[in-house]
Enzyme design. Structure first.
Site, PDB file in Angstrom:
ATOM      1  N   THR A 230      -3.100   2.559  -3.823  1.00 40.82           N
ATOM      2  CA  THR A 230      -3.279   3.818  -3.107  1.00 40.82           C
ATOM      3  C   THR A 230      -2.958   3.628  -1.634  1.00 40.82           C
ATOM      4  OG1 THR A 230      -5.580   3.415  -2.456  1.00 40.82           O
ATOM      5  CG2 THR A 230      -5.210   4.449  -4.606  1.00 40.82           C
ATOM      6  N   ASP A 231      -2.589   4.719  -0.979  1.00 38.28           N
ATOM      7  CA  ASP A 231      -2.653   4.694   0.471  1.00 38.28           C
ATOM      8  C   ASP A 231      -4.134   4.586   0.836  1.00 38.28           C
ATOM      9  OD1 ASP A 231      -2.030   4.811   3.155  1.00 38.28           O
ATOM     10  OD2 ASP A 231      -0.695   6.527   2.957  1.00 38.28           O
ATOM     11  N   TRP A 232      -4.416   4.122   2.040  1.00 38.84           N
ATOM     12  CA  TRP A 232      -5.799   3.811   2.421  1.00 38.84           C
ATOM     13  C   TRP A 232      -6.645   5.083   2.442  1.00 38.84           C
ATOM     14  CZ3 TRP A 232      -3.263  -0.099   1.428  1.00 38.84           C
ATOM     15  CH2 TRP A 232      -3.704  -1.397   1.628  1.00 38.84           C
ATOM     16  N   GLY A 233      -7.627   5.144   1.547  1.00 38.91           N
ATOM     17  CA  GLY A 233      -8.446   6.329   1.409  1.00 38.91           C
ATOM     18  C   GLY A 233      -7.791   7.410   0.575  1.00 38.91           C
ATOM     19  N   GLY A 234      -6.753   7.050  -0.168  1.00 38.60           N
ATOM     20  CA  GLY A 234      -5.955   8.050  -0.865  1.00 38.60           C
ATOM     21  C   GLY A 234      -6.300   8.245  -2.327  1.00 38.60           C
TER      22      GLY A 234
END
Length: 808
Positions: A230-234
């Protein structure tokens, strides 16, 4: 599955498997020492290593170790040089390996749909063939050093505004022909070991949970066998992400989502075999990238490579009466513009690199043989007003023979999490340019920035050199080009429009809250301008040099174009030969771009030298995406194959007949503006006909309670605590801008676009799900009840965290 991976998998408990699905902290995966599974580190790229040794963040706020800052992707794309991109990738891989980093989070290769998109500086081009070809070489270079690259952001990450919730509504044909094609080339050509999913939705479903994208396209059609992070926090729904094919959620969620996975397996909602497949992908990545005893990187050599890469990417946009190169004896040279002394050499956000050194153009000019009369900044960053600075600059110009004027987009203009609001340079820069032109001395403009800007003075200055964002060696590279020590080696990887209103997506981009409607469909960049015959400032592929080239003897077949290129000038130079394919009836009778880039090659020649250049045509050179069969399909007919120096500087033409079964690309009666190309006039009904479904609501619903899936920006105008929260964040942005801290200011938008559900996951255990319920009550006008619940939940969390285990 490798035998060792299967052996490890067999030894893991359910809880241990789930634990491997999220990070141990901000940058590292979890280790399981019991069975010998180590932790590995992922760090930001893509144009330099951003390894943080102290406080961690994904926004470029806290310091990272010194590393070589290479030119950004938007800059390197102007080189049109896959060999150079591989060398840069190798250097980045070497630096990552030396720092025991296993995954470099790059390259970014989203299509540059609109000039205002805040992360355009991180992306290569408006064209998928150029983007994908260069990204594949970059990936191969990084991975040759045992470090995984990560192709990002998959997919259709076309704007930063509300990026964590926006629904990118795009028709199937444009999705495959433009937004996915670059990824396909990068992943299949570069054998990427990891892919990073994007924050946004794609046609209603979060990219990270989109089974059509993750399973049908990425894995089955393209054969990707690596790991999706994932993108960070995604991450939205952790279990849905796993099922779709996402293995690793970053950063750490302090065990919150690990428990969601365990509960889903125990409840029969998640097949443990699916979890095993994702765990195996993590284990295989660890094996592929196991850190060894890598030698320290040669940072001096890498700096020289950064200079070389910047030189190869400088674009000479205009050169009236051969003003450039500037030779000694030309007269006194006035250097004006703050960017000459304090270069703008990279973007902001997660890609912010702490460079090992920075070459300024001013220092390089003073070290050159030119007669530098002096330097004046002329203006302040972030459009500050200063009559004194402007007056001193004009006085310097009047006493000089040539003016070098350094202009560009400042640090507040281009950053992760925020889109630009217009395509203009700062007002104080434009005013200074007009006054300097009026002085009557030759003016050479040197531009900095990662995306197009309007250039109202372009026809009234003597030369324009664009260095884009040239990395730590960009200042020296610019001066080498100005003085003729090297050639301007680049050509534009995107079109420069005359004004923002000319852009096909200008009527829809970032104008709605919940969705981003891609009514422009396949007509993006040069495909659009060439379709409707619109004038542009500089066409795609444009770039001048210090010598001239002649093209001759074009011969084509279904896979290759061959031609002879001759250097007819008086000095050595390189030419970027571009091959376009012109489709039958595309100009007026079909829903198709009139011409598309289908191959390119860079050739360097001495004066008088000629070479036979062979350009391999793209796999889909004579195809379009058929929404009926959901696959690429050959379009039969008589094609023109064009060789040129830009999309509008066509030198040679040959025809070729392509066989196949005729089929329709769209009904002219239902899609008149898509046949004509005038997509700015396409209404909602016509776009719905193209999509084959009704459009979702474009804006957020009003007057309903906010939920975990909503974003903090939706507190705007709600009154009470929610409205206060919104005002506090936006006020902090204004204060930080007044304090000249644009990087920190722009990152307040990250907070505004954060979904409420992400707060517990990103808090590192300091804010749990019960506290979130209290916060939601507060923003939904139940302030006192919410406050009581939040305080109660906070006390319970504190008690849990401080409870001392009983002795056995």
């Amino acid at each position: 599955m490798p035998e060792r991976v299967q052996h490890l998998l067999d030894q893991l408990t359910l809880a241990e498997k789930a634990s491997l699905m999220s990070g141990a902290n901000f940058w590292n995966t979890k280790a399981i020492p019991r069975v010998g599974i180590p932790s590995i580190m992922l760090t930001d790229g893509p144009h330099g290593l951003r390894k943080q040794g102290g406080a961690a963040d994904h926004l470029g706020l806290n310091a990272s170790i010194p590393a070589t800052c290479f030119p950004t992707a938007a800059t390197l794309a102007n080189s049109w040089d896959p060999v150079l991109l591989r060398r840069v990738g190798e250097a980045l891989g070497t630096e990552a390996a030396a720092e025991q980093v296993s995954v470099l989070l790059g390259p970014g290769l989203n299509i540059k749909r609109n000039p205002l998109a805040g992360r355009n500086f991180e992306y290569f081009s408006e064209d998928p063939l150029l983007s994908g070809t260069l990204a594949a070489s970059f990936i191969s270079g990084v991975q040759s050093r045992g470090v995984a690259a990560s192709a990002k952001h998959f997919a259709v990450n076309s704007q930063e505004t509300h990026r964590m919730s926006i629904d990118e509504v795009v028709d199937e044909r444009a999705l495959h022909e433009l937004y996915l094609e670059g990824f396909r080339l990068a992943i299949t050509g570069g054998d990427a070991w990891t892919v990073m999913s994007s924050y946004n939705r794609v046609n209603g479903t979060y990219a990270n949970e989109n089974q059509e994208l993750m399973q049908q396209v990425l894995r089955r059609r393209w054969g990707f066998d690596g790991l999706v992070v994932t993108d960070w926090g995604g991450s939205n729904d952790r279990v849905a992400g796993l099922i779709a094919g996402n293995a690793l959620e970053m950063p750490s969620t302090n065990g919150v989502t690990d428990q969601e996975i365990v509960r889903a397996v125990e409840a029969g909602l998640l097949d443990e075999a699916v979890l095993d497949a994702r765990v195996a992908e993590v284990l295989e990545l660890i094996e592929r990238t196991a850190p060894g005893d890598a030698a320290p990187a040669d940072l001096d050599a890498h700096h020289e490579l950064a200079v070389e890469a910047a030189r190869a990417s400088v674009v000479l946009l205009a050169n009236r009466d051969r003003t450039l190169p500037l030779a000694p004896g030309r007269g006194r040279v006035a250097v004006i513009g703050d960017f000459a002394e304090t270069p703008r050499y990279q973007g902001a956000g997660s890609s912010l690199v702490n460079p090992t050194r920075v070459d300024s153009a001013l220092d390089a000019l003073r070290a050159s043989a030119l007669d530098v009369a002096g330097f004046e900044p002329g203006f302040t960053r972030m459009d500050g007003s200063s009559k004194r600075l402007r007056r001193r600059a004009l006085e310097l110009a009047k006493g000089s023979d040539v003016v070098l004027l350094f202009l560009g987009l400042d640090e507040s203009a281009e950053a992760e999490a925020v889109d630009r609001t217009h395509m203009r340079l700062a007002r104080n820069q434009l005013d200074l340019a007009e006054e300097l032109i009026a002085v009557g001395r030759p003016v050479v403009v040197v531009l900095a920035g990662g995306s197009p800007v309007e250039l109202p003075f372009a026809d009234r200055v003597d030369a324009i050199v664009h260095g884009y964002l040239g990395g730590q060696g960009g200042g020296r590279a610019i001066v080498d080009v100005l003085t003729g020590a090297s050639e301007p080696g680049g050509k534009l990887a995107e079109t420069y429009p005359l004004r923002y209103s000319d852009v096909a997506s200008s009527t829809t981009f970032r104008l709605t809250e919940a969705t981003s409607e891609h009514r422009d469909s396949i007509y993006l960049g040069y495909r659009y301008y060439d379709k409707i015959g619109a004038p542009v400032r500089y066409p795609f592929g444009h770039g001048l040099g210090y010598t001239e080239f002649a093209y001759a003897d074009l011969v084509v077949d279904e896979t290759t174009a061959r031609l002879t290129v001759t250097n007819t000038g008086e000095r050595a130079g390189s030419e970027i030969v571009q091959v376009y394919v012109e489709a039958p009836d595309a100009a007026n009778g079909e829903f198709r771009a009139p011409r598309e880039l289908r191959g390119f090659a860079k050739v360097r020649l001495e004066p008088g030298e000629h070479a036979r250049v062979e350009v391999t045509l793209a796999e889909h050179a004579f195809s379009a995406y058929d929404v009926g069969t959901h696959d690429w399909r050959t379009v039969p007919g008589s094609y023109a194959v064009l060789a040129g120096a830009s999309s509008r500087d066509i030198r040679l033409r040959a025809t070729i007949g392509i066989e196949g079964e005729a089929w329709s690309l769209g009904d002219a009666a239902d899609l008149p503006h898509y046949v004509s190309g005038h997509v700015q006039s396409a209404g909602a009904g016509e776009f719905e006909a193209l999509l084959g479904r009704s459009l979702p609501a474009a804006d957020w619903p009003a007057n309903r309670p906010l939920t975990r899936d909503d974003i903090i920006a939706q507190t705007k105008g709600r009154g009470g605590f929610g409205g206060l929260l919104y005002r506090l964040i936006t006020t902090s942005h204004r204060v930080l801008m007044l304090l000249k801290r644009p990087h920190a200011a722009n990152n307040t938008y990250f907070a505004l676009d954060l979904p409420f559900r992400s707060i517990p996951r990103l808090s590192g255990g300091a804010f749990d799900e019960d506290m979130l319920d209290g916060l939601l009550l507060m923003v939904n006008r139940h302030f006192f009840r919410g406050t009581r619940r939040l305080i109660s939940a906070a006390w319970k969390l504190r008690a849990r965290n401080t409870r001392i285990p009983k002795a056995n």
